[in-house]
Design a protein around this motif. Sequence first.
Motif, PDB file in Angstrom:
ATOM      1  N   ARG A  63     -21.062  26.412  27.501  1.00 37.23           N
ATOM      2  CA  ARG A  63     -21.600  27.713  26.769  1.00 37.23           C
ATOM      3  C   ARG A  63     -21.411  27.920  25.564  1.00 37.23           C
ATOM      4  O   ARG A  63     -21.966  28.329  24.626  1.00 37.23           O
ATOM      5  N   SER A  64     -20.141  27.287  24.733  1.00 37.14           N
ATOM      6  CA  SER A  64     -19.870  27.206  23.463  1.00 37.14           C
ATOM      7  C   SER A  64     -20.918  26.496  22.603  1.00 37.14           C
ATOM      8  O   SER A  64     -21.348  26.721  21.580  1.00 37.14           O
ATOM      9  N   VAL A  65     -21.325  25.412  23.330  1.00 38.51           N
ATOM     10  CA  VAL A  65     -22.274  24.619  22.349  1.00 38.51           C
ATOM     11  C   VAL A  65     -23.662  25.275  22.449  1.00 38.51           C
ATOM     12  O   VAL A  65     -24.217  25.400  21.393  1.00 38.51           O
ATOM     13  N   TYR A  66     -23.820  25.732  23.591  1.00 36.26           N
ATOM     14  CA  TYR A  66     -25.257  26.556  23.782  1.00 36.26           C
ATOM     15  C   TYR A  66     -25.124  27.906  22.751  1.00 36.26           C
ATOM     16  O   TYR A  66     -26.054  28.048  22.101  1.00 36.26           O
ATOM     17  N   ASP A  67     -24.104  28.596  22.522  1.00 40.20           N
ATOM     18  CA  ASP A  67     -23.968  29.667  21.704  1.00 40.20           C
ATOM     19  C   ASP A  67     -24.150  29.221  20.372  1.00 40.20           C
ATOM     20  O   ASP A  67     -24.692  29.917  19.524  1.00 40.20           O
ATOM     21  N   ALA A  68     -23.609  28.332  19.835  1.00 42.80           N
ATOM     22  CA  ALA A  68     -23.420  27.547  18.539  1.00 42.80           C
ATOM     23  C   ALA A  68     -24.993  27.133  18.385  1.00 42.80           C
ATOM     24  O   ALA A  68     -25.343  27.807  17.119  1.00 42.80           O
ATOM     25  N   VAL A  69     -25.697  26.612  19.219  1.00 42.57           N
ATOM     26  CA  VAL A  69     -26.966  26.322  18.932  1.00 42.57           C
ATOM     27  C   VAL A  69     -27.911  27.332  18.902  1.00 42.57           C
ATOM     28  O   VAL A  69     -28.825  27.618  18.205  1.00 42.57           O
ATOM     29  N   TYR A  70     -27.837  28.479  19.923  1.00 39.98           N
ATOM     30  CA  TYR A  70     -28.588  29.508  20.042  1.00 39.98           C
ATOM     31  C   TYR A  70     -28.424  30.347  18.595  1.00 39.98           C
ATOM     32  O   TYR A  70     -29.381  30.763  17.992  1.00 39.98           O
ATOM     33  N   ALA A  71     -27.083  30.442  18.080  1.00 41.55           N
ATOM     34  CA  ALA A  71     -26.936  31.227  16.800  1.00 41.55           C
ATOM     35  C   ALA A  71     -27.660  30.688  15.859  1.00 41.55           C
ATOM     36  O   ALA A  71     -28.131  31.342  14.915  1.00 41.55           O
ATOM     37  N   LYS A  72     -27.558  29.461  15.673  1.00 47.02           N
ATOM     38  CA  LYS A  72     -28.177  28.603  14.581  1.00 47.02           C
ATOM     39  C   LYS A  72     -29.516  28.692  14.678  1.00 47.02           C
ATOM     40  O   LYS A  72     -30.411  28.926  13.591  1.00 47.02           O
ATOM     41  N   GLU A  73     -30.208  28.676  15.883  1.00 48.51           N
ATOM     42  CA  GLU A  73     -31.629  28.672  15.869  1.00 48.51           C
ATOM     43  C   GLU A  73     -32.025  30.286  15.717  1.00 48.51           C
ATOM     44  O   GLU A  73     -33.202  30.504  15.049  1.00 48.51           O
ATOM     45  N   MET A  74     -31.418  31.232  16.152  1.00 50.10           N
ATOM     46  CA  MET A  74     -31.466  32.563  15.749  1.00 50.10           C
ATOM     47  C   MET A  74     -31.543  32.885  14.408  1.00 50.10           C
ATOM     48  O   MET A  74     -32.538  33.636  13.654  1.00 50.10           O
ATOM     49  N   GLY A  75     -30.339  32.272  13.613  1.00 47.87           N
ATOM     50  CA  GLY A  75     -30.511  32.409  12.125  1.00 47.87           C
ATOM     51  C   GLY A  75     -31.861  31.764  11.549  1.00 47.87           C
ATOM     52  O   GLY A  75     -32.312  32.306  10.433  1.00 47.87           O
ATOM     53  N   ARG A  76     -32.369  30.572  12.055  1.00 47.90           N
ATOM     54  CA  ARG A  76     -33.411  29.831  11.524  1.00 47.90           C
ATOM     55  C   ARG A  76     -34.680  30.755  11.814  1.00 47.90           C
ATOM     56  O   ARG A  76     -35.561  30.947  11.011  1.00 47.90           O
ATOM     57  N   MET A  77     -34.777  31.443  12.822  1.00 49.13           N
ATOM     58  CA  MET A  77     -35.807  32.197  12.976  1.00 49.13           C
ATOM     59  C   MET A  77     -35.795  33.522  12.395  1.00 49.13           C
ATOM     60  O   MET A  77     -36.839  33.733  11.787  1.00 49.13           O
ATOM     61  N   SER A  78     -34.866  34.029  12.034  1.00 51.96           N
ATOM     62  CA  SER A  78     -34.581  35.059  11.333  1.00 51.96           C
ATOM     63  C   SER A  78     -35.049  34.877   9.681  1.00 51.96           C
ATOM     64  O   SER A  78     -35.598  35.599   9.257  1.00 51.96           O
ATOM     65  N   ARG A  79     -34.778  33.629   9.340  1.00 55.98           N
ATOM     66  CA  ARG A  79     -34.918  33.246   7.944  1.00 55.98           C
ATOM     67  C   ARG A  79     -36.629  33.118   7.736  1.00 55.98           C
ATOM     68  O   ARG A  79     -37.266  33.384   6.846  1.00 55.98           O
ATOM     69  N   GLU A  80     -37.056  32.382   8.818  1.00 51.01           N
ATOM     70  CA  GLU A  80     -38.497  32.281   8.931  1.00 51.01           C
ATOM     71  C   GLU A  80     -39.354  33.348   9.048  1.00 51.01           C
ATOM     72  O   GLU A  80     -40.320  33.722   8.214  1.00 51.01           O
ATOM     73  N   ARG A  81     -39.056  34.280   9.603  1.00 51.00           N
ATOM     74  CA  ARG A  81     -39.509  35.977   9.684  1.00 51.00           C
ATOM     75  C   ARG A  81     -39.289  36.495   8.276  1.00 51.00           C
ATOM     76  O   ARG A  81     -40.493  36.942   7.889  1.00 51.00           O
ATOM     77  N   GLU A  82     -38.255  36.353   7.788  1.00 55.13           N
ATOM     78  CA  GLU A  82     -38.160  36.932   6.242  1.00 55.13           C
ATOM     79  C   GLU A  82     -38.994  36.269   5.414  1.00 55.13           C
ATOM     80  O   GLU A  82     -39.744  36.902   4.447  1.00 55.13           O
ATOM     81  N   GLU A  83     -39.099  34.866   5.480  1.00 55.39           N
ATOM     82  CA  GLU A  83     -40.026  34.209   4.491  1.00 55.39           C
ATOM     83  C   GLU A  83     -41.359  34.397   4.795  1.00 55.39           C
ATOM     84  O   GLU A  83     -42.298  34.984   3.937  1.00 55.39           O
ATOM     85  N   GLU A  84     -41.886  34.687   6.073  1.00 51.20           N
ATOM     86  CA  GLU A  84     -43.228  35.261   6.322  1.00 51.20           C
ATOM     87  C   GLU A  84     -43.594  36.544   5.888  1.00 51.20           C
ATOM     88  O   GLU A  84     -44.586  36.781   5.303  1.00 51.20           O
ATOM     89  N   ALA A  85     -42.501  37.485   6.091  1.00 50.28           N
ATOM     90  CA  ALA A  85     -43.044  38.696   5.521  1.00 50.28           C
ATOM     91  C   ALA A  85     -43.030  38.642   3.950  1.00 50.28           C
ATOM     92  O   ALA A  85     -43.763  39.515   3.462  1.00 50.28           O
ATOM     93  N   ARG A  86     -42.070  37.922   3.374  1.00 48.02           N
ATOM     94  CA  ARG A  86     -42.223  37.966   1.907  1.00 48.02           C
ATOM     95  C   ARG A  86     -43.356  37.316   1.477  1.00 48.02           C
ATOM     96  O   ARG A  86     -44.070  37.856   0.418  1.00 48.02           O
TER      97      ARG A  86
END
Length: 197
Positions: A62-85
Motif C-alpha cells: 500500500r505504501s508503494v502504491y500510495d507513493a507511485v499514485y501520488a507521483k502519478e497524480m502530480g505528473r498528471m496535474s503538471r500536464e494539465r497545467e501545461e496544457e491549460a497554459r
Amino acid sequence: MATLYDLLGVSDDASDADIKRAYRRAAMKAHPDRNMGREAAAHAQFQEIKEAYAILSDPAQRSVYDAVYAKEMGRMSREREEEARLQEAARQEAYARHVSVAMRFAEQGYNRDVVFGALLASDCDSRLAGRIADGAIALHLSRQADSAAPRNAGAPEEAVPPSSSHGAGDEESQKSDDRRHANLFSAIWHGMFGLHP
C-alpha cells in the motif's frame, strides 16, 4: 483515472478495517454467481477487486502504491497545467491575430459588416467577431477624429470650386471603391464557403 481506492469505494486515507469491509461489500456485489447473464464482466470486475484488496491490505504494498499514485497524480496535474497554459497562449495569439485583421480592414475604410465578415472568414467565433469588429471600427473612427481635429482647428476649410474634371475624378474614385468592395466581398464569400470562381 480510477484508483484502487475507487475500485473498493473508499477514500485514500481509509483504515485497514474500512478497506476490509469495503472489499467484502464490493466482492459480494461483483461475484459472478450474483450476476447472472453477465458472468464474464462480473468475473473480470471481481478479479480487479481481489487484486486491489491484495495490494491495499498489505502495508508495504500500500505504501508503494500510495507513493507511485501520488507521483502519478502530480505528473498528471503538471500536464494539465501545461496544457491549460498552452491553450491560453493559443487563445491569446488567435485573439491578437483577429484584432490585427479587424484593424487592417477598418483602417482601409471598410464598414463594420465587412470587418465582421473578414473575421468570420478567418475562423473567428461570431460573437467574438462582433465585439472585435465593433471595437475596431470605434477605435478607427476615434483615431480619425483625433487626427482631423488638430489639422482643421486653426485653418478655415478651402472651398473647392466645382469643375467637371473634379466630378469625373470623384466618379472614378467611387467606381474604384465599389470594385474594391466587390472584390473583398467575393474573397470573403469564397473563403467562408470554399467556392472558387
